[in-house]
Design an enzyme around this catalytic site. Structure first.
Site: not given
Ligand code: FAD
Length: 481
Positions: A46, A51, A54, A181, A185, A464, A469
């Site tokens: 994110c 997010c 972007k 999406y 985007e 309005h 609306e």
């Molecule tokens: P992540 O945020 O992906 O975090 C996982 C972390 O784990 C990462 O930092 C990674 O490096 C770490 N990791 C992975 N494996 C290991 C390991 N073995 N050991 C240690 N660390 C590890 N969502 C919205 O709500 N609104 C939006 O507008 C939106 N836009 C997006 C645009 C793009 C281009 C993308 C790709 C995604 C977007 N999302 C959006 C989705 C959103 O980013 C994800 O749903 C959210 O970040 C998921 O959170 P998470 O905690 O599951 O994983």
């Protein structure tokens, strides 16, 4: 205090949206002894490659239109060139700042962090990339997902969404593959920044799964803005243009851009592409926005008995617990609803369940969301197509030219739509295509989540003159289904 049998009460793997929230609430609010491992940058997808960067690019891309529109309102503004390097510099600084905030939040909550990859050794043991092991009463896997390229020779010549934020230069032309999406985007963002955008999507219409009428208007608006959108089209072959001396050659702009565009393969330059309809073209760059897979590989999960699905998603119950009782998983790695606020809620529900002694299932029903295309799309609840398969419905819908851009002589249209149960009168779905639809749907989402009826919408006085609306003034259904 930690259970004396273990190093920690909780070990979180992954410092993204879900993992950071769970770690700091468990430590900060419940006094648990918590550690977290992150092998890349804190803030996760994110903050670092999703997010946030972007949305900042969305903002950057809309100024070309604003300048043009301002002239119709009497302002003598002139369009100057867009300076990608300047913007990218500011973007990098902002992401560095945010990463610092995330690190500080963890430190201030007393969470111990390890900047290392982690994997599971057994149901209570995590192994870090430096070979050390840590034990914990509970382990939370919050490793998110990653973009995948299609299984195609030379696919490494294309970039993925993670790479967009690091480009040395913007390409003059780009081919975006995908219709979800993220693809749409970035098509709008890059078009707004002056890039010639072509988009191929193999399906009949972009934004599969969303309301047909709403996605139809987004597709039309994208074409009107100059995006060369081809549905029913996919890529079948690709190669560096310079390796295809007999094929179409790069245009002057493509050839001059090539030097600045580094592709994943290490070689750079314009890319030759052949599509399913037999067409051959050369683009400065190809972006694959063809899907994301859960990051669960080589984590030791299956070895300790955690079940993975077909795409590697971790199987969990409604409390985010895996089949191994001490191991939980939240966020994109579970591939339920892949959005930041959902990962955060799953993290909070996990903490409430495990440390608050209050088993809290995660509510995945009626989640509002936005697609930051231009115009934006905001959506909550059932599409017309989903709703009519379940029960008889009335459709209230209006599409019109909004005041602000109509005054500037533009043909942009917006759409406001309500899907209403004929039996209960409850508004089952709300779909908005309009500037700032993301902001509007957050508010409409409260009413839909509260299961308000069409009559309760109508009892609310209009504001309005606004676009929204219309949501409280649509008197007659346009159709029943
Ligand atoms: P992540 O945020 O992906 O975090 C996982 C972390 O784990 C990462 O930092 C990674 O490096 C770490 N990791 C992975 N494996 C290991 C390991 N073995 N050991 C240690 N660390 C590890 N969502 C919205 O709500 N609104 C939006 O507008 C939106 N836009 C997006 C645009 C793009 C281009 C993308 C790709 C995604 C977007 N999302 C959006 C989705 C959103 O980013 C994800 O749903 C959210 O970040 C998921 O959170 P998470 O905690 O599951 O994983």
């Amino acid at each position: 205090m930690a259970d004396t049998d273990f190093d920690y009460d909780l070990f979180v793997i992954g410092g993204g949206s879900g993992g950071v929230r769970a770690a700091r609430v468990a430590a900060g609010e419940y006094g648990a002894k918590v550690a977290l491992a992150e092998d890349d940058r804190y803030g996760g997808t994110c903050v670092i490659r999703g997010c946030v960067p972007k949305k900042l690019m969305v903002f950057a891309s809309t100024y070309s239109d604003v300048v043009e529109e301002a002239r119709s309102y009497g302002w003598d503004h002139r369009q100057g060139p867009f300076d990608w390097q300047d913007f990218r510099g500011r973007l990098t600084q902002e992401l560095d700042r945010l990463e610092g905030v995330y690190r500080k939040l963890l430190a201030n909550s007393g969470v111990e962090t390890f900047d290392l990859r982690a994997r599971l050794k057994d149901a209570h043991t995590v192994e870090l990339a430096d070979g050390t092991t840590k034990t914990a009463k509970h382990i939370l896997v919050a490793t998110g997902g990653h973009p995948v390229r299609p299984d195609l020779p030379n696919a490494e010549l294309g970039i993925v969404s993670d790479d967009i934020f690091h480009l040395d230069q913007l390409p003059k032309s780009i081919l975006i593959i995908g219709g979800g999406y993220i693809a749409c985007e970035f098509a709008c963002i890059l078009r707004g920044l002056g890039v010639e955008v072509t988009q191929y999507y193999r399906g009949a219409q972009i934004l599969r799964g969303f309301d047909d009428e709403a996605r139809g208007l987004v597709a039309e608006s994208m074409r009107d803005s100059g995006i060369d959108l081809h549905t029913g089209t996919n890529i079948v072959e690709m190669a560096l243009a310079e390796d295809r001396k007999d094929g179409p050659q790069p245009t002057a702009s493509a050839a001059s851009m090539g030097a600045g565009v580094k592709q994943a393969a290490g070689r750079s330059g314009p890319v030759w592409v052949k599509s399913t309809n037999g067409g051959e073209k050369v683009f400065d760059m190809v972006l694959f926005a063809t899907g994301r897979d859960p990051s669960s590989k080589d984590m030791g999960l299956e070895e300790i008995g955690v079940t993975l699905g077909r795409r590697g998603e971790i199987k969990v119950d409604e409390y985010s617990q895996t089949g191994v009782p001490s191991v939980y998983a939240i966020g994109d790695v579970t591939d339920r609803v892949n959005l930041t606020p959902v990962a955060i809620r799953e993290g909070m529900a996990f903490v409430e369940t495990v440390f608050g002694g209050n088993p809290t299932p995660v509510d995945h029903d009626l989640i509002p969301s936005a697609i930051f295309t231009q115009p934006e799309m905001g959506t909550v609840g059932l599409s017309e197509e989903e709703a009519r398969d379940r029960e008889p419905v009335e459709i209230y819908c209006t599409s019109f030219k909004p005041m602000q851009s109509a005054f500037a002589g533009k043909s942009d249209r917006v759409l406001m739509k309500l899907v209403v149960s004929r039996e209960t009168r409850v508004v089952l779905g709300c779909h908005i295509v309009a500037p700032n639809a993301g902001e509007l749907i957050q508010m409409a989402g409260i009413a839909v989540k509260a299961k308000l009826t069409k009559e309760q919408f109508d009892a609310t006085c209009a504001v309005h003159p606004t676009m929204s609306e219309e949501l409280v003034t649509m008197r007659k259904p346009v159709r029943t289904a």
